[in-house]
Design an enzyme around this catalytic site. Structure first.
Site, PDB file in Angstrom:
ATOM      1  N   ARG A  69     -18.932  27.848 -39.310  1.00 49.87           N
ATOM      2  CA  ARG A  69     -19.253  29.207 -38.876  1.00 49.87           C
ATOM      3  C   ARG A  69     -19.379  30.152 -40.065  1.00 49.87           C
ATOM      4  O   ARG A  69     -20.240  31.036 -40.091  1.00 49.87           O
ATOM      5  CB  ARG A  69     -18.186  29.688 -37.888  1.00 49.87           C
ATOM      6  CG  ARG A  69     -18.317  28.953 -36.554  1.00 49.87           C
ATOM      7  CD  ARG A  69     -17.311  29.390 -35.552  1.00 49.87           C
ATOM      8  NE  ARG A  69     -17.354  30.829 -35.337  1.00 49.87           N
ATOM      9  CZ  ARG A  69     -16.313  31.505 -34.843  1.00 49.87           C
ATOM     10  NH1 ARG A  69     -15.197  30.869 -34.562  1.00 49.87           N
ATOM     11  NH2 ARG A  69     -16.404  32.789 -34.648  1.00 49.87           N
ATOM     12  N   ASN A 101     -16.055  40.701 -32.785  1.00 53.64           N
ATOM     13  CA  ASN A 101     -16.666  39.739 -33.704  1.00 53.64           C
ATOM     14  C   ASN A 101     -15.867  39.639 -34.998  1.00 53.64           C
ATOM     15  O   ASN A 101     -15.215  40.599 -35.416  1.00 53.64           O
ATOM     16  CB  ASN A 101     -18.113  40.148 -34.024  1.00 53.64           C
ATOM     17  CG  ASN A 101     -18.974  40.175 -32.776  1.00 53.64           C
ATOM     18  OD1 ASN A 101     -18.629  39.541 -31.778  1.00 53.64           O
ATOM     19  ND2 ASN A 101     -20.045  40.940 -32.807  1.00 53.64           N
ATOM     20  N   HIS A 118     -10.344  40.971 -33.309  1.00 51.98           N
ATOM     21  CA  HIS A 118     -10.051  39.527 -33.406  1.00 51.98           C
ATOM     22  C   HIS A 118     -10.059  39.027 -34.837  1.00 51.98           C
ATOM     23  O   HIS A 118     -10.209  37.830 -35.069  1.00 51.98           O
ATOM     24  CB  HIS A 118     -11.051  38.735 -32.548  1.00 51.98           C
ATOM     25  CG  HIS A 118     -10.890  38.995 -31.083  1.00 51.98           C
ATOM     26  ND1 HIS A 118     -11.879  38.707 -30.155  1.00 51.98           N
ATOM     27  CD2 HIS A 118      -9.867  39.543 -30.383  1.00 51.98           C
ATOM     28  CE1 HIS A 118     -11.448  39.055 -28.945  1.00 51.98           C
ATOM     29  NE2 HIS A 118     -10.236  39.565 -29.052  1.00 51.98           N
ATOM     30  N   CYS A 126      -1.679  32.532 -45.692  1.00 47.51           N
ATOM     31  CA  CYS A 126      -0.763  31.380 -45.641  1.00 47.51           C
ATOM     32  C   CYS A 126       0.168  31.513 -44.441  1.00 47.51           C
ATOM     33  O   CYS A 126       0.781  32.569 -44.233  1.00 47.51           O
ATOM     34  CB  CYS A 126       0.068  31.354 -46.931  1.00 47.51           C
ATOM     35  SG  CYS A 126       1.474  30.229 -46.846  1.00 47.51           S
ATOM     36  N   CYS A 146      -1.429  26.874 -49.877  1.00 49.19           N
ATOM     37  CA  CYS A 146      -0.956  28.033 -50.644  1.00 49.19           C
ATOM     38  C   CYS A 146      -0.121  27.541 -51.833  1.00 49.19           C
ATOM     39  O   CYS A 146       0.376  26.409 -51.834  1.00 49.19           O
ATOM     40  CB  CYS A 146      -0.098  28.878 -49.709  1.00 49.19           C
ATOM     41  SG  CYS A 146       0.766  30.233 -50.503  1.00 49.19           S
ATOM     42  N   CYS A 148       2.714  28.282 -52.319  1.00 47.52           N
ATOM     43  CA  CYS A 148       4.093  27.995 -51.847  1.00 47.52           C
ATOM     44  C   CYS A 148       4.128  26.678 -51.082  1.00 47.52           C
ATOM     45  O   CYS A 148       5.166  26.250 -50.598  1.00 47.52           O
ATOM     46  CB  CYS A 148       4.566  29.130 -50.931  1.00 47.52           C
ATOM     47  SG  CYS A 148       3.947  28.986 -49.233  1.00 47.52           S
ATOM     48  N   THR A 186     -21.424  41.611 -24.968  1.00 48.12           N
ATOM     49  CA  THR A 186     -20.180  40.884 -24.696  1.00 48.12           C
ATOM     50  C   THR A 186     -20.111  40.479 -23.232  1.00 48.12           C
ATOM     51  O   THR A 186     -20.530  41.215 -22.349  1.00 48.12           O
ATOM     52  CB  THR A 186     -18.931  41.719 -25.080  1.00 48.12           C
ATOM     53  OG1 THR A 186     -17.745  40.946 -24.805  1.00 48.12           O
ATOM     54  CG2 THR A 186     -18.849  43.026 -24.307  1.00 48.12           C
ATOM     55  N   GLU A 213     -28.080  39.825 -19.841  1.00 48.25           N
ATOM     56  CA  GLU A 213     -27.824  39.417 -18.443  1.00 48.25           C
ATOM     57  C   GLU A 213     -26.601  40.150 -17.908  1.00 48.25           C
ATOM     58  O   GLU A 213     -25.904  40.837 -18.642  1.00 48.25           O
ATOM     59  CB  GLU A 213     -27.584  37.898 -18.385  1.00 48.25           C
ATOM     60  CG  GLU A 213     -26.397  37.445 -19.221  1.00 48.25           C
ATOM     61  CD  GLU A 213     -26.313  35.923 -19.367  1.00 48.25           C
ATOM     62  OE1 GLU A 213     -27.288  35.220 -19.063  1.00 48.25           O
ATOM     63  OE2 GLU A 213     -25.252  35.447 -19.807  1.00 48.25           O
TER      64      GLU A 213
END
Ligand code: BV8
Ligand code: ZN
Length: 247
Positions: A69, A101, A118, A126, A146, A148, A186, A213
């Site tokens: 993506r 998005n 989102h 991390c 990471c 760590c 949406t 739609e």
């Protein structure tokens, strides 16, 4: 298509405009939607990929999906729909974008006030020490770790996870105080994001839906404009500007 006169009239007297956008506004930039006919959820269900347990069980698969993506997002450009929303900022005193998005296209288009409900696919952190690794991660395959030793994950909100509190609080405030609430691209099935439509409705805002739609909220909006957002939003800008010139 001409924009209905009641939409134009409402816009003319409006001060505060809120856009609530979903994957559909980025479809014309070549980013697949989730639930449409070519939606990415059709092949792989969200539960398999966009949730923390799936990530812990198979971080390599989830990272493959996000890298796929991200490659699409990196090639994508803001389209005429994103750019029309930026144009609204030159016409109206206050324009706010609330987006579900994670593709960063509103900000790349030039929108100044963007609330990301989102998260953002360009950001990572991390899971152990919460250190941020934003921008490109330098790992070819497998999973990034990471310093760590913890696993690094994309900074997006997965199913069953809380939305960023401040972004959601500001979005609710915007929905409670706007004159016009435009719902663009949406399906309005994901909560609590979709609850903002009802918040705007109860505040007495004029609700305009822009979609190819019908959706879950088509029955409660004041006007549904059926068509591609990359065509309809520039049309609204053009008609508003026309009226202002003739004034
Ligand atoms: C939460 C991740 C609780 C980032 C996404 C069972 C189990 C667990 C949770 C739930 C459950 N049942 C319900 C829930 C709640 C769940 C939910 O709502 N599920 C739905 C599916 C029923 N919500 C959550 O889990 C949320 N968190 O509830 O936490 C909690 C509470 C307290 C304490 C702790 C926890 C988290 C939700 C966020 C999930 N993350 N994505 C990523 O990888 O992208 S969801 C995903 O859907 C995307 O973020 C996307 O933005 C979002 C909404 O989808 P849309 O944007 O609307 O896209 P879609 O494809 O659906 O529609 C596109 C539309 O565009 C269509 O209408 C199409 O017609 C239109 N269109 C297409 N082309 C165009 C166009 N329109 C105009 N022009 C065009 N050209
Ligand atoms: Zn760490």
């Amino acid at each position: 298509m001409d924009i209905p006169s009641n939409v134009i009239e409402k816009l003319q007297s409006a001060k505060k405009i809120v856009f609530f956008s979903g994957a559909g506004i980025s479809a014309e930039s070549g980013i697949p939607t989730f639930r449409g006919k070519d939606g990415i959820w059709n092949k792989l269900s969200p539960e398999e990929l966009a949730n923390f347990n799936a990530f812990i069980k198979n971080p390599k698969l989830v990272w493959e999906w996000y890298n796929y993506r991200k490659s699409i997002v990196h090639q994508a450009k803001p389209n005429l729909g994103h750019l029309a929303i930026v144009e609204f900022e030159n016409i109206f005193s206050e324009v706010i974008v609330i987006t579900q998005n994670v593709d960063n296209l509103h900000r790349r288009a030039g929108s100044k006030k963007v609330y990301e409900l989102h998260g953002n696919i360009e950001r990572n952190f991390c899971i152990k020490c919460k250190k941020h690794y934003d921008g490109d991660l330098d790992f070819q395959e497998g999973v990034p770790n990471c310093s760590c030793g913890g696993l690094i994950r994309p900074d997006v909100v997965w199913f069953g996870e809380m939305l960023p509190a401040e972004q959601f609080r500001l979005s609710e405030k915007a929905a409670q105080s706007c004159d016009i609430f435009l719902i663009v691209g949406t399906s309005a099935v994901v909560y609590p994001a979709a609850s903002l439509v009802y918040t705007a409705k109860s505040n007495g805002a004029f609700l305009v839906e822009v979609n190819i739609e019908e959706t879950e909220v088509s029955t409660i909006v004041d006007v549904s404009l059926f068509g591609e957002s990359g065509k309809i939003l520039p049309k609204i800008v053009e008609q508003i500007k026309q009226i202002r010139i003739n004034k």
